[in-house]
Design a protein around this motif. Structure first.
Motif, PDB file in Angstrom:
ATOM      1  N   ARG A 143     -45.158 -43.185  -0.340  1.00 39.38           N
ATOM      2  CA  ARG A 143     -44.287 -42.997  -1.497  1.00 39.38           C
ATOM      3  C   ARG A 143     -44.778 -43.724  -2.743  1.00 39.38           C
ATOM      4  O   ARG A 143     -44.178 -43.590  -3.802  1.00 39.38           O
ATOM      5  N   ASN A 144     -45.825 -44.492  -2.626  1.00 37.75           N
ATOM      6  CA  ASN A 144     -46.409 -45.122  -3.808  1.00 37.75           C
ATOM      7  C   ASN A 144     -47.370 -44.181  -4.531  1.00 37.75           C
ATOM      8  O   ASN A 144     -48.004 -44.576  -5.510  1.00 37.75           O
ATOM      9  N   LYS A 145     -47.489 -42.956  -4.034  1.00 33.84           N
ATOM     10  CA  LYS A 145     -48.390 -41.976  -4.633  1.00 33.84           C
ATOM     11  C   LYS A 145     -47.679 -40.638  -4.808  1.00 33.84           C
ATOM     12  O   LYS A 145     -46.722 -40.320  -4.106  1.00 33.84           O
ATOM     13  N   LEU A 146     -48.186 -39.875  -5.760  1.00 32.36           N
ATOM     14  CA  LEU A 146     -47.781 -38.485  -5.895  1.00 32.36           C
ATOM     15  C   LEU A 146     -48.720 -37.632  -5.053  1.00 32.36           C
ATOM     16  O   LEU A 146     -49.708 -38.138  -4.507  1.00 32.36           O
ATOM     17  N   MET A 147     -48.429 -36.343  -4.957  1.00 29.33           N
ATOM     18  CA  MET A 147     -49.245 -35.475  -4.105  1.00 29.33           C
ATOM     19  C   MET A 147     -49.440 -34.129  -4.786  1.00 29.33           C
ATOM     20  O   MET A 147     -48.482 -33.536  -5.301  1.00 29.33           O
ATOM     21  N   ASN A 148     -50.684 -33.662  -4.814  1.00 29.33           N
ATOM     22  CA  ASN A 148     -50.941 -32.363  -5.423  1.00 29.33           C
ATOM     23  C   ASN A 148     -50.729 -31.239  -4.409  1.00 29.33           C
ATOM     24  O   ASN A 148     -50.362 -31.477  -3.259  1.00 29.33           O
ATOM     25  N   ARG A 149     -50.974 -30.025  -4.846  1.00 29.21           N
ATOM     26  CA  ARG A 149     -50.710 -28.859  -3.997  1.00 29.21           C
ATOM     27  C   ARG A 149     -51.592 -28.816  -2.752  1.00 29.21           C
ATOM     28  O   ARG A 149     -51.253 -28.167  -1.765  1.00 29.21           O
ATOM     29  N   ARG A 150     -52.726 -29.492  -2.813  1.00 30.88           N
ATOM     30  CA  ARG A 150     -53.644 -29.495  -1.667  1.00 30.88           C
ATOM     31  C   ARG A 150     -53.396 -30.675  -0.734  1.00 30.88           C
ATOM     32  O   ARG A 150     -54.127 -30.876   0.229  1.00 30.88           O
ATOM     33  N   GLY A 151     -52.384 -31.483  -1.056  1.00 30.37           N
ATOM     34  CA  GLY A 151     -52.076 -32.629  -0.214  1.00 30.37           C
ATOM     35  C   GLY A 151     -52.807 -33.895  -0.591  1.00 30.37           C
ATOM     36  O   GLY A 151     -52.684 -34.915   0.093  1.00 30.37           O
TER      37      GLY A 151
END
Length: 276
Positions: free
Chosen positions: A181-189
């Motif tokens: 949860r300390n990171k965001l995530m793009n569409r590719r994971g």
């Protein structure tokens, strides 16, 4: 006649001296009064940069000793920052940006941003930030991305089943990593830093993302030139709240008072393109 001529010269000299001294006294009195009035007006010391209650900054006097400038000047009208003594203070390099077919060619080596990751120490929970609770044990990792009612974070999203983003097509775990949860995530994971939310937003908002990269969308301060001078870039979430974006795409800001008209100008009708 000679005596009369000398007396006239003395009178003129005395009158001139009186006028000069009088003007000097008036000027000193006016300046003293002006300084007194200025000193009684207290500057606004706390304001925000982009969104109220999101990027709070505090005025520091004489932050630029070379010129005696404070760190910022806050607006009495809006409570927002009007200008910076040092616009690059507290910034870090933007970091690596993907290369796409635009005029930037992925070259952002002179771009800096205000880091957002230090703000992840939510409620002063310590250096682990969001992972203090979202460690898979205290709060188990979700099994899927299906929307559900959350018992926490109502200060961010009052009702998680009514998240105002993408007209219901986007939910929390479409942007936030489920396991970190300390990171965001793009569409590719892939994990993305909170300092670079534009890399997430640009996946759906491609047109605005291209405009932002080109410098015609969003805010910049610092050097004018794109290459050769350091500039601070405002990233997407500094101006837009992703959790309420459908309800209020951009928080309206009360405009500053209009500047006084130039001497001799009776009105500003020329700006309305009329002849009144």
């Amino acid at each position: 006649m000679i005596c009369l001529h000398k007396a006239s010269k003395i009178a003129v000299f005395a009158l001139s001296s009186f006028l000069i001294v009088g003007m000097g006294v008036c000027k000193i009195s006016y300046a003293a009064g002006e300084n007194t009035e200025t000193q009684t007006v207290q500057p606004v010391t706390d304001c925000y940069e982009s969104r109220e209650d999101y990027t709070t900054v505090t005025r520091i006097e004489n932050a630029v000793p070379e010129y005696g400038f404070p760190s910022i000047k806050c607006s009495k009208t809006t409570g927002a920052v009007l200008w910076y003594g040092d616009p690059l203070e507290g910034t870090i390099p933007m970091g690596e940006m993907p290369e796409i077919k635009d005029e930037t060619h992925g070259n952002f080596e002179n771009a800096v941003v205000k880091p957002r990751e230090p703000h992840l120490t939510y409620f002063n929970m310590g250096p682990n930030g969001c992972k203090t609770c979202h460690d898979g044990k205290i709060v188990p990792y979700p099994k899927d991305k299906k929307p559900r009612l959350l018992s926490m974070h109502q200060d961010i999203v009052e009702n998680s089943l009514e998240l105002q983003h993408g007209r219901g097509a986007v939910w929390c775990l479409d942007c936030h990593s489920a396991t970190n949860r300390n990171k965001l995530m793009n569409r590719r994971g892939g994990e993305i830093s909170f300092n670079q939310p534009q890399r997430i937003c640009g996946e759906c908002h491609g047109e605005k993302y291209i405009d932002w990269r080109a410098g015609i969308h969003g805010k910049r301060v610092g050097a004018w030139a794109s290459h050769g001078g350091t500039r601070r870039w405002w990233v997407c979430t500094e101006c837009h709240n992703p959790h309420t974006v459908q309800k209020n795409r951009f928080n309206p800001v009360k405009p500053e008072p209009a500047p006084p008209l130039p001497r001799g100008m009776k009105n500003a009708s020329h700006e309305r393109n009329d002849t009144e």
